[in-house]
Design an enzyme around this catalytic site. Structure first.
Site, PDB file in Angstrom:
ATOM      1  N   LEU A  91       0.821  -1.210   0.000  1.00  0.00           N
ATOM      2  CA  LEU A  91       0.000   0.000   0.000  1.00  0.00           C
ATOM      3  C   LEU A  91       0.855   1.261   0.000  1.00  0.00           C
ATOM      4  O   LEU A  91       2.043   1.215   0.312  1.00  0.00           O
ATOM      5  CB  LEU A  91      -0.914  -0.046   1.230  1.00  0.00           C
ATOM      6  CG  LEU A  91      -1.971  -1.163   1.165  1.00  0.00           C
ATOM      7  CD1 LEU A  91      -2.561  -1.466   2.536  1.00  0.00           C
ATOM      8  CD2 LEU A  91      -3.062  -0.798   0.164  1.00  0.00           C
ATOM      9  N   PRO A  92       0.263   2.406  -0.336  1.00  0.00           N
ATOM     10  CA  PRO A  92       1.045   3.637  -0.515  1.00  0.00           C
ATOM     11  C   PRO A  92       1.818   4.118   0.716  1.00  0.00           C
ATOM     12  O   PRO A  92       2.943   4.588   0.584  1.00  0.00           O
ATOM     13  CB  PRO A  92       0.007   4.678  -0.934  1.00  0.00           C
ATOM     14  CG  PRO A  92      -1.093   3.882  -1.561  1.00  0.00           C
ATOM     15  CD  PRO A  92      -1.125   2.593  -0.799  1.00  0.00           C
TER      16      PRO A  92
ATOM     17  N   LYS B  15      15.086   0.188   4.881  1.00  0.00           N
ATOM     18  CA  LYS B  15      14.572   0.629   3.577  1.00  0.00           C
ATOM     19  C   LYS B  15      14.603   2.161   3.493  1.00  0.00           C
ATOM     20  O   LYS B  15      15.087   2.748   2.516  1.00  0.00           O
ATOM     21  CB  LYS B  15      13.140   0.101   3.403  1.00  0.00           C
ATOM     22  CG  LYS B  15      12.306   0.758   2.322  1.00  0.00           C
ATOM     23  CD  LYS B  15      12.730   0.357   0.939  1.00  0.00           C
ATOM     24  CE  LYS B  15      12.069   1.232  -0.111  1.00  0.00           C
ATOM     25  NZ  LYS B  15      12.530   0.979  -1.451  1.00  0.00           N
TER      26      LYS B  15
ATOM     27  N   LYS C   7       8.511  10.614   0.475  1.00  0.00           N
ATOM     28  CA  LYS C   7       7.926   9.884   1.614  1.00  0.00           C
ATOM     29  C   LYS C   7       9.018   9.083   2.348  1.00  0.00           C
ATOM     30  O   LYS C   7       9.120   9.144   3.565  1.00  0.00           O
ATOM     31  CB  LYS C   7       6.833   8.921   1.113  1.00  0.00           C
ATOM     32  CG  LYS C   7       6.219   8.107   2.239  1.00  0.00           C
ATOM     33  CD  LYS C   7       5.369   6.939   1.742  1.00  0.00           C
ATOM     34  CE  LYS C   7       6.216   5.829   1.185  1.00  0.00           C
ATOM     35  NZ  LYS C   7       5.503   4.556   1.022  1.00  0.00           N
TER      36      LYS C   7
HETATM   37  P1  NAD Z   1       0.674   2.541  -6.242  1.00  0.00           P
HETATM   38  O1  NAD Z   1       0.086   3.833  -5.825  1.00  0.00           O
HETATM   39  O2  NAD Z   1       0.942   2.295  -7.686  1.00  0.00           O
HETATM   40  O3  NAD Z   1      -0.235   1.330  -5.697  1.00  0.00           O
HETATM   41  C1  NAD Z   1      -0.904   1.346  -4.466  1.00  0.00           C
HETATM   42  C2  NAD Z   1      -2.220   0.608  -4.641  1.00  0.00           C
HETATM   43  O4  NAD Z   1      -2.898   0.595  -3.377  1.00  0.00           O
HETATM   44  C3  NAD Z   1      -3.174   1.268  -5.642  1.00  0.00           C
HETATM   45  O5  NAD Z   1      -3.603   0.321  -6.586  1.00  0.00           O
HETATM   46  C4  NAD Z   1      -4.317   1.779  -4.771  1.00  0.00           C
HETATM   47  O6  NAD Z   1      -5.579   1.774  -5.432  1.00  0.00           O
HETATM   48  C5  NAD Z   1      -4.282   0.785  -3.622  1.00  0.00           C
HETATM   49  N1  NAD Z   1      -4.917   1.275  -2.413  1.00  0.00           N
HETATM   50  C6  NAD Z   1      -4.854   2.514  -1.849  1.00  0.00           C
HETATM   51  N2  NAD Z   1      -5.567   2.552  -0.710  1.00  0.00           N
HETATM   52  C7  NAD Z   1      -6.090   1.318  -0.534  1.00  0.00           C
HETATM   53  C8  NAD Z   1      -6.911   0.726   0.470  1.00  0.00           C
HETATM   54  N3  NAD Z   1      -7.325   1.429   1.532  1.00  0.00           N
HETATM   55  N4  NAD Z   1      -7.259  -0.568   0.327  1.00  0.00           N
HETATM   56  C9  NAD Z   1      -6.839  -1.293  -0.746  1.00  0.00           C
HETATM   57  N5  NAD Z   1      -6.067  -0.789  -1.737  1.00  0.00           N
HETATM   58  C10 NAD Z   1      -5.698   0.502  -1.617  1.00  0.00           C
HETATM   59  O7  NAD Z   1       2.036   2.400  -5.388  1.00  0.00           O
HETATM   60  P2  NAD Z   1       3.279   1.442  -5.716  1.00  0.00           P
HETATM   61  O8  NAD Z   1       4.253   2.175  -6.576  1.00  0.00           O
HETATM   62  O9  NAD Z   1       2.785   0.108  -6.107  1.00  0.00           O
HETATM   63  O10 NAD Z   1       3.940   1.384  -4.255  1.00  0.00           O
HETATM   64  C11 NAD Z   1       3.410   0.566  -3.237  1.00  0.00           C
HETATM   65  C12 NAD Z   1       4.366   0.592  -2.058  1.00  0.00           C
HETATM   66  O11 NAD Z   1       5.648   0.099  -2.471  1.00  0.00           O
HETATM   67  C13 NAD Z   1       4.628   2.001  -1.485  1.00  0.00           C
HETATM   68  O12 NAD Z   1       4.691   1.934  -0.095  1.00  0.00           O
HETATM   69  C14 NAD Z   1       5.948   2.394  -2.112  1.00  0.00           C
HETATM   70  O13 NAD Z   1       6.654   3.346  -1.337  1.00  0.00           O
HETATM   71  C15 NAD Z   1       6.662   1.061  -2.200  1.00  0.00           C
HETATM   72  N6  NAD Z   1       7.680   0.947  -3.251  1.00  0.00           N
HETATM   73  C16 NAD Z   1       7.430   1.391  -4.510  1.00  0.00           C
HETATM   74  C17 NAD Z   1       8.410   1.256  -5.496  1.00  0.00           C
HETATM   75  C18 NAD Z   1       8.181   1.741  -6.921  1.00  0.00           C
HETATM   76  O14 NAD Z   1       9.133   1.727  -7.708  1.00  0.00           O
HETATM   77  N7  NAD Z   1       6.978   2.136  -7.299  1.00  0.00           N
HETATM   78  C19 NAD Z   1       9.643   0.665  -5.188  1.00  0.00           C
HETATM   79  C20 NAD Z   1       9.849   0.197  -3.894  1.00  0.00           C
HETATM   80  C21 NAD Z   1       8.874   0.333  -2.936  1.00  0.00           C
END
Ligand code: NAD
Length: 301
Positions: A72-73, A180, A249
């Site tokens: 999740l975000p 991380k 973040k």
């Molecule tokens: P994203 O925003 O693409 O995906 C998050 C998903 O969570 C979305 O599909 C959203 O609809 C869903 N969501 C939001 N609130 C929700 C809820 N209450 N219940 C269910 N679903 C819900 O984000 P991402 O890029 O996939 O990142 C996810 C996590 O991974 C974050 O914490 C981010 O910091 C971490 N991360 C991301 C990357 C990257 O390259 N994008 C790399 C490493 C770590």
């Protein structure tokens, strides 16, 4: 016979099927009965299809889950999903003994509290954030840093090893989220320093491509000059593939650790200020390389 085998498969919930989760889920295909949930129902449907799972429309459908993975975000959303708030939380839904693995990049203090709340209800909550971006998520080659007890780590490991090629137990619960955030603070600070130094070089009259060649083969080279510069900065495409908002973040989480540990820092504070300001003046959805773009602009390039 095959029915008995089917019944032994774990029920795995996966919540958050965005840029990362939507790709990671494919690696879990066949690992158990997959139940996927996202507030964006279309994403949940697509992910379920890609991983031969089922999209669910409410968290209550996870009442028989053995393992639930969160991607999740941020911590506010993780806490809402786990503890409840806008809806009934997993803590009131999951059966005793269930293991929750938070693979999001969350705040360690919140993670430690979630683990405490979980154990009061007979649940287990561990952290397993990732590095490697969407490429690593799609190929199952993420680096995964786990915080939790050895026994809980061993329980999670077979599933984590499907999604990552480097799965490491780094310490107690919260330690994965801490390392991380600190890694990303380091990466963010190196990126900001590199952008400043390249702006100075260009203003002096150096060709950025030549400067890049030299730095990359010298002591100032880094992951950033090796990967980010050729991909997104030198060509000015500004699309490295990691959102500015996510980097800011992570830097903010690292700053909360700096504060909590009472550590005096100079560089980290300056870096955090730069990233926050860059986000404040960037168009929504900007890539992290926006910071270099702004530094170039500020230098009149
Ligand atoms: P994203 O925003 O693409 O995906 C998050 C998903 O969570 C979305 O599909 C959203 O609809 C869903 N969501 C939001 N609130 C929700 C809820 N209450 N219940 C269910 N679903 C819900 O984000 P991402 O890029 O996939 O990142 C996810 C996590 O991974 C974050 O914490 C981010 O910091 C971490 N991360 C991301 C990357 C990257 O390259 N994008 C790399 C490493 C770590």
């Amino acid at each position: 016979m095959s029915q008995t085998k089917q019944a032994a498969l774990p029920v795995i919930g996966f919540i958050g099927l965005g840029a990362m989760g939507g790709r990671m889920i494919s690696q879990l295909s066949g690992a158990g009965e997959l139940l996927v949930f996202d507030t964006d129902a279309e994403r949940a449907q697509q992910a379920a299809q890609a991983a031969s799972g089922h999209a669910i429309s409410k968290l209550e459908e996870l009442s028989a889950a053995n393992i639930v993975i969160l991607m999740l975000p941020n911590s506010a959303i993780v806490d809402d999903v786990f503890r409840g708030g806008t809806q009934k939380g997993l803590i009131d839904i999951l059966p005793k003994g269930a293991l929750v693995i938070d693979m999001s990049s969350s705040t360690p203090a919140n993670t430690i509290e979630n683990a405490k709340l979980a154990s009061q209800r007979g649940l287990v909550f561990i952290d397993a954030p990732v590095s490697g971006g969407i490429g690593g998520a799609a190929s199952g080659k993420l680096a995964i840093m786990v915080g939790g007890d050895r026994a809980d780590f061993e329980r999670a490991r077979p599933f984590l090893e499907r999604m990552g090629s480097n799965v490491i137990l780094v310490g107690d619960v919260g330690a994965g989220h801490a390392v991380k955030a600190l890694n990303n603070l380091l990466a963010a600070t190196i990126f900001a320093a590199t952008a400043e130094v390249f702006a100075v070089g260009e203003k002096f009259g150096l060709d950025p491509a030549v400067m890049h060649q030299v730095v990359n083969a010298s002591s100032g080279g880094s992951f950033m000059t090796n990967i980010a510069w050729p991909k997104a900065v030198l060509q000015k495409t500004w699309d490295f593939g990691f959102a500015l908002q996510l980097m800011n973040k992570d830097v903010g989480i690292a700053m909360s650790l700096i504060e909590a540990t009472g550590t005096e820092t100079i560089l980290s504070k300056a870096s955090a200020k730069m990233w926050a300001e860059a986000l404040g003046s960037a168009p929504q959805g900007s890539d992290m390389t926006e910071l270099a773009k702004q530094i170039q602009k500020g230098a009149g390039l």
